[in-house]
Scaffold this motif. Structure first.
Motif, mmCIF file in Angstrom:
data_model
loop_
_atom_site.group_PDB
_atom_site.id
_atom_site.type_symbol
_atom_site.label_atom_id
_atom_site.label_comp_id
_atom_site.label_asym_id
_atom_site.label_seq_id
_atom_site.Cartn_x
_atom_site.Cartn_y
_atom_site.Cartn_z
ATOM 1 N N GLN A 6 0.846 -1.188 0.000
ATOM 2 C CA GLN A 6 0.000 0.000 0.000
ATOM 3 C C GLN A 6 0.888 1.247 0.000
ATOM 4 O OE1 GLN A 6 -2.805 -1.718 3.523
ATOM 5 N NE2 GLN A 6 -3.325 0.321 2.785
ATOM 6 N N PRO A 7 0.405 2.345 -0.569
ATOM 7 C CA PRO A 7 1.181 3.587 -0.466
ATOM 8 C C PRO A 7 1.198 4.034 0.995
ATOM 9 C CG PRO A 7 -1.001 4.022 -1.358
ATOM 10 C CD PRO A 7 -0.853 2.535 -1.295
ATOM 11 N N PRO A 8 2.304 4.575 1.472
ATOM 12 C CA PRO A 8 2.379 4.998 2.873
ATOM 13 C C PRO A 8 1.379 6.091 3.218
ATOM 14 C CG PRO A 8 4.557 4.851 1.908
ATOM 15 C CD PRO A 8 3.584 4.716 0.780
ATOM 16 N N SER A 9 1.122 6.970 2.271
ATOM 17 C CA SER A 9 0.216 8.076 2.562
ATOM 18 C C SER A 9 -0.484 8.559 1.301
ATOM 19 C CB SER A 9 0.985 9.236 3.208
ATOM 20 O OG SER A 9 1.942 9.747 2.305
ATOM 21 N N VAL A 10 -1.668 9.116 1.505
ATOM 22 C CA VAL A 10 -2.412 9.805 0.460
ATOM 23 C C VAL A 10 -3.056 11.015 1.112
ATOM 24 C CG1 VAL A 10 -2.875 7.733 -0.920
ATOM 25 C CG2 VAL A 10 -4.503 8.450 0.836
ATOM 26 N N SER A 11 -3.388 11.991 0.291
ATOM 27 C CA SER A 11 -4.048 13.176 0.829
ATOM 28 C C SER A 11 -4.984 13.756 -0.217
ATOM 29 C CB SER A 11 -3.021 14.219 1.274
ATOM 30 O OG SER A 11 -2.245 14.646 0.169
ATOM 31 N N ILE A 20 -7.160 4.345 -2.521
ATOM 32 C CA ILE A 20 -6.019 3.714 -1.869
ATOM 33 C C ILE A 20 -5.839 2.340 -2.478
ATOM 34 C CG2 ILE A 20 -5.089 2.847 0.298
ATOM 35 C CD1 ILE A 20 -6.731 5.023 1.730
ATOM 36 N N SER A 21 -4.653 2.072 -2.965
ATOM 37 C CA SER A 21 -4.400 0.803 -3.645
ATOM 38 C C SER A 21 -3.769 -0.212 -2.710
ATOM 39 C CB SER A 21 -3.478 1.039 -4.843
ATOM 40 O OG SER A 21 -2.235 1.571 -4.398
ATOM 41 N N CYS A 22 -3.965 -1.466 -3.070
ATOM 42 C CA CYS A 22 -3.400 -2.591 -2.329
ATOM 43 C C CYS A 22 -2.971 -3.609 -3.374
ATOM 44 C CB CYS A 22 -4.453 -3.163 -1.384
ATOM 45 S SG CYS A 22 -3.950 -4.631 -0.461
ATOM 46 N N SER A 23 -1.670 -3.751 -3.527
ATOM 47 C CA SER A 23 -1.140 -4.602 -4.584
ATOM 48 C C SER A 23 -0.592 -5.903 -4.014
ATOM 49 C CB SER A 23 -0.039 -3.852 -5.336
ATOM 50 O OG SER A 23 0.534 -4.662 -6.338
ATOM 51 N N GLY A 24 -0.971 -7.004 -4.628
ATOM 52 C CA GLY A 24 -0.518 -8.304 -4.143
ATOM 53 C C GLY A 24 -0.089 -9.206 -5.283
ATOM 54 N N SER A 25 -0.476 -10.464 -5.175
ATOM 55 C CA SER A 25 -0.091 -11.453 -6.178
ATOM 56 C C SER A 25 -1.189 -12.488 -6.340
ATOM 57 C CB SER A 25 1.216 -12.129 -5.745
ATOM 58 O OG SER A 25 0.987 -12.921 -4.602
ATOM 59 N N SER A 26 -0.919 -13.467 -7.184
ATOM 60 C CA SER A 26 -1.903 -14.515 -7.419
ATOM 61 C C SER A 26 -2.096 -15.399 -6.192
ATOM 62 C CB SER A 26 -1.505 -15.374 -8.613
ATOM 63 O OG SER A 26 -0.228 -15.964 -8.395
ATOM 64 N N SER A 68 -9.266 -5.973 -9.053
ATOM 65 C CA SER A 68 -8.960 -6.326 -10.433
ATOM 66 C C SER A 68 -7.635 -7.064 -10.456
ATOM 67 C CB SER A 68 -8.885 -5.074 -11.313
ATOM 68 O OG SER A 68 -8.567 -5.424 -12.646
ATOM 69 N N GLY A 69 -7.675 -8.318 -10.885
ATOM 70 C CA GLY A 69 -6.455 -9.105 -10.926
ATOM 71 C C GLY A 69 -5.840 -9.263 -9.546
ATOM 72 N N THR A 70 -4.621 -8.781 -9.415
ATOM 73 C CA THR A 70 -3.897 -8.931 -8.145
ATOM 74 C C THR A 70 -3.836 -7.626 -7.358
ATOM 75 O OG1 THR A 70 -1.787 -8.517 -9.251
ATOM 76 C CG2 THR A 70 -2.485 -10.830 -9.035
ATOM 77 N N SER A 71 -4.753 -6.714 -7.654
ATOM 78 C CA SER A 71 -4.812 -5.461 -6.908
ATOM 79 C C SER A 71 -6.226 -5.159 -6.461
ATOM 80 C CB SER A 71 -4.303 -4.287 -7.772
ATOM 81 O OG SER A 71 -2.930 -4.395 -8.025
ATOM 82 N N ALA A 72 -6.309 -4.472 -5.352
ATOM 83 C CA ALA A 72 -7.600 -4.028 -4.824
ATOM 84 C C ALA A 72 -7.521 -2.537 -4.548
ATOM 85 C CB ALA A 72 -7.951 -4.784 -3.554
ATOM 86 N N THR A 73 -8.667 -1.903 -4.544
ATOM 87 C CA THR A 73 -8.713 -0.458 -4.347
ATOM 88 C C THR A 73 -9.853 -0.079 -3.417
ATOM 89 O OG1 THR A 73 -7.835 -0.062 -6.573
ATOM 90 C CG2 THR A 73 -8.915 1.789 -5.482
ATOM 91 N N LEU A 74 -9.549 0.803 -2.499
ATOM 92 C CA LEU A 74 -10.565 1.395 -1.624
ATOM 93 C C LEU A 74 -10.811 2.813 -2.127
ATOM 94 C CD1 LEU A 74 -12.277 1.406 1.047
ATOM 95 C CD2 LEU A 74 -10.249 2.438 2.122
ATOM 96 N N GLY A 75 -12.049 3.168 -2.331
ATOM 97 C CA GLY A 75 -12.396 4.512 -2.754
ATOM 98 C C GLY A 75 -13.198 5.214 -1.675
ATOM 99 N N ILE A 76 -12.901 6.464 -1.474
ATOM 100 C CA ILE A 76 -13.649 7.275 -0.516
ATOM 101 C C ILE A 76 -14.036 8.573 -1.219
ATOM 102 C CG2 ILE A 76 -13.729 8.256 1.794
ATOM 103 C CD1 ILE A 76 -11.200 6.632 2.461
ATOM 104 N N ASP A 86 -5.746 5.681 9.383
ATOM 105 C CA ASP A 86 -4.937 4.706 8.652
ATOM 106 C C ASP A 86 -5.866 3.666 8.058
ATOM 107 O OD1 ASP A 86 -2.652 4.965 11.365
ATOM 108 O OD2 ASP A 86 -2.419 5.836 9.369
ATOM 109 N N TYR A 87 -5.593 3.279 6.824
ATOM 110 C CA TYR A 87 -6.424 2.306 6.121
ATOM 111 C C TYR A 87 -5.568 1.110 5.710
ATOM 112 C CZ TYR A 87 -9.923 5.957 5.991
ATOM 113 O OH TYR A 87 -10.842 6.914 6.371
ATOM 114 N N SER A 88 -6.068 -0.083 6.014
ATOM 115 C CA SER A 88 -5.314 -1.301 5.723
ATOM 116 C C SER A 88 -6.173 -2.296 4.968
ATOM 117 C CB SER A 88 -4.823 -1.952 7.021
ATOM 118 O OG SER A 88 -3.953 -1.102 7.732
ATOM 119 N N CYS A 89 -5.541 -2.967 4.020
ATOM 120 C CA CYS A 89 -6.218 -4.053 3.317
ATOM 121 C C CYS A 89 -5.796 -5.366 3.948
ATOM 122 C CB CYS A 89 -5.879 -4.045 1.829
ATOM 123 S SG CYS A 89 -4.106 -4.116 1.454
#
Lengths: 110, 120
Positions: A6-11, A20-26, A68-76, A86-89
């Motif tokens: 995840q990115p450390p911070s967003v504003s 906020i993105s959350c990148s992983g794998s298969s 989508s695929g190996t990534s997830a996204t939280l939208g606010i 703080d937001y965690s996947c």
């Protein structure tokens, strides 16, 4: 070092939208459901999204989740100062046979 | 209402043991899987261990496998964590959490947390 990135911070400014993105794998996101948690420092986490895009009762529809695929996204949307947290996947990892959390993203509402 | 109340945290010397408890109320405890999640100071969430609703299966993070033991007493509505061979890396706030999902794990209810500090 988490297997979920995840990115450390967003504003963003009040009223705006942020993702906020959350990148992983298969071995994790690619084949498992993702949940998202909000945590105000000093308090317990709060479930915002489960099974990729479902909201528990009481969570406003300003919060959304997608995968989508190996990534997830939280939208606010319609950001409020009270969204600063703080937001965690999180998801299951098949290779580790363990639940994993992302490193967390600090949201600042400017 | 659902309540999860952790206890047992404190300061412990490296290499020693500590036992945590999580008292549950407001729901049918025996119907839910339960988990421990920890958070080191200034760090993110780390899943530690989980146990099925009936105690038949237990899951552990590699970081605690062989040192920590999760258990539950459904007659007492209580979740436990026995922690042995503690090290500085185990210093964290420990939360118990209820698994509320069917197709995966997800944690809709959390306790307030109990602080474990491993220090000489």
């Amino acid at each position: 070092q988490s297997v979920l990135t995840q990115p450390p911070s967003v504003s963003a400014a009040p009223g705006q939208k942020v993702t906020i993105s959350c990148s992983g794998s298969s071995s994790n996101i690619g084949n498992n459901y993702v949940s998202w948690y909000q945590q105000v420092p000093g308090t317990a986490p709060k479930l915002l999204i489960y099974e990729n895009n479902k909201r528990p009762s009481g969570i406003p529809d300003r919060f959304s989740g997608s995968k989508s695929g190996t990534s997830a996204t939280l939208g606010i949307t319609g950001l409020q100062t009270g969204d600063e947290a703080d937001y965690s996947c999180g998801t299951w990892d098949n290779s580790l046979s363990a639940w994993v959390f992302g490193g967390g993203t600090k949201l600042t509402v400017l | 209402q659902v309540q999860l109340v952790e206890s047992g945290g404190g300061v412990v010397q490296p290499g020693r043991s500590l036992s945590l408890s999580c008292a549950a109320s407001g729901f049918t405890f025996r119907n839910y899987g339960m988990h421990w999640v920890r958070q080191a100071p200034g760090k993110g969430l780390e899943w530690v261990a989980g146990i099925r609703y009936d105690g038949s299966k237990k899951y552990y993070a590699d970081s605690v496998q062989g040192r920590f033991t999760i258990s539950r007493d459904n007659s007492e509505n209580t979740l436990y964590m026995q922690m042995n061979s503690l090290g500085a890396e185990d210093t964290a706030v420990y939360y118990c959490a209820r698994d509320d999902c069917t197709n995966t794990w997800c944690y809709a209810y959390w306790g307030q947390g109990t602080l474990v500090t491993v220090s000489s």
